[in-house]
Structures are given as structure tokens and as C-alpha cells.
Design a protein around this motif. Structure first.
Motif, PDB file in Angstrom:
ATOM      1  N   THR A 127       0.920  -1.135  -0.034  1.00  7.43           N
ATOM      2  CA  THR A 127       0.071   0.074   0.064  1.00  7.43           C
ATOM      3  C   THR A 127       0.833   1.210  -0.119  1.00  7.43           C
ATOM      4  O   THR A 127       1.915   1.184   0.768  1.00  7.43           O
ATOM      5  N   LEU A 128       0.734   2.109  -0.989  1.00  4.08           N
ATOM      6  CA  LEU A 128       1.662   3.513  -1.062  1.00  4.08           C
ATOM      7  C   LEU A 128       1.148   4.193  -0.044  1.00  4.08           C
ATOM      8  O   LEU A 128       0.131   4.796  -0.164  1.00  4.08           O
ATOM      9  N   VAL A 129       2.250   4.917   0.526  1.00  5.00           N
ATOM     10  CA  VAL A 129       2.250   6.173   1.475  1.00  5.00           C
ATOM     11  C   VAL A 129       3.205   7.130   0.734  1.00  5.00           C
ATOM     12  O   VAL A 129       4.376   6.906   0.483  1.00  5.00           O
ATOM     13  N   THR A 130       2.585   8.111   0.576  1.00  2.00           N
ATOM     14  CA  THR A 130       3.082   9.250  -0.128  1.00  2.00           C
ATOM     15  C   THR A 130       2.887  10.444   0.839  1.00  2.00           C
ATOM     16  O   THR A 130       1.930  10.964   1.291  1.00  2.00           O
ATOM     17  N   VAL A 131       4.247  10.992   1.306  1.00  2.00           N
ATOM     18  CA  VAL A 131       4.385  12.205   2.313  1.00  2.00           C
ATOM     19  C   VAL A 131       4.904  13.238   1.695  1.00  2.00           C
ATOM     20  O   VAL A 131       6.023  13.266   1.155  1.00  2.00           O
ATOM     21  N   SER A 132       3.735  14.437   1.426  1.00  2.00           N
ATOM     22  CA  SER A 132       4.436  15.662   0.736  1.00  2.00           C
ATOM     23  C   SER A 132       5.023  16.669   1.875  1.00  2.00           C
ATOM     24  O   SER A 132       4.585  16.705   2.877  1.00  2.00           O
ATOM     25  N   SER A 133       5.794  17.354   1.188  1.00  2.00           N
ATOM     26  CA  SER A 133       6.627  18.289   2.010  1.00  2.00           C
ATOM     27  C   SER A 133       5.959  19.560   2.099  1.00  2.00           C
ATOM     28  O   SER A 133       5.072  19.820   1.227  1.00  2.00           O
TER      29      SER A 133
END
Length: 120
Positions: free
Chosen positions: A114-120
């Protein structure tokens, strides 16, 4: 054992996500369930694990103090609560189960990621 991971998504830095991993099929009390992650261009790495019987938990240094692994025996589900997320936490997260003696390696069963994307 079949493992179904869910809960990934896009979140801003500092935010939180909770991943779930539902186990079905033949399950045993004396095994580990773990979470791993693989960032683009990097090898898969251990994140956290929990011993199904007794609930002892283990964490990689990267998640200590921010991530919490837990289990719900009745639902055969393991969770990974991730707080204070950082862009470097961006990865595909996988859950795993196994009869290994080391909680960080040697798992027998893997779920889809499952993809986790954390944006800055």
C-alpha cells in the motif's frame, strides 16, 4: 495465510496515517506480523513487528517514537499507526507474517503493498 494491506494515501508532512493488514486463512498464535517498506530505488526495509502471542513489539530506529504497531486478535488484523510523517517515509508499505525467530527478517507470507506518499 493471505494478507490484505490497506490504508495508504497522500498526506502532508507532520500528518498521520493508519495502515491495516487483515490476515485470513490458516493463522497461528505463535508468529510475527511485520511491516516493511520500500522506497523508490531503495531496498525493502524493516519498519515494525509484533508477536501475535503476547504482543511484544519491535521497531526500526526510523519509526521509534512515531510509529505504533498493534493488533486486534478478534479481527486478525494488525495496524501501523504512523504519526509525524516525513517525506522520507514515502514508500510502498508491505505487511508480512511468519514463523521466523527474528522479527526483522525471514517472513513466510507477504501482502500486497500500500503506497504512502508524504508531501513536504
Amino acid at each position: 495465510v493471505q494478507l490484505q494491506a490497506s490504508g495508504g494515501g497522500l498526506v502532508q508532512a507532520g500528518g498521520s496515517l493508519r495502515l491495516s493488514c487483515a490476515a485470513s486463512g490458516r493463522t497461528f498464535s505463535s508468529y510475527y506480523m511485520g511491516w516493511f517498506r520500500q522506497a523508490p530505488g531503495k531496498e525493502r526495509e524493516f519498519v515494525a513487528a509484533i508477536r501475535w502471542s503476547g504482543g511484544t513489539t519491535y521497531y526500526a530506529d526510523s519509526g521509534k517514537g512515531r510509529f505504533t504497531i498493534s493488533r486486534d486478535n478478534a479481527k486478525n488484523t494488525v495496524y501501523l499507526q504512523m504519526n509525524s510523517l516525513k517525506p522520507e517515509d514515502t514508500a510502498v508499505y508491505y505487511c508480512a507474517a511468519g514463523f521466523n525467530t527474528d522479527p526483522s527478517i525471514g517472513y513466510d507470507f507477504w501482502g500486497q503493498g500500500t503506497l504512502v506518499t508524504v508531501s513536504s
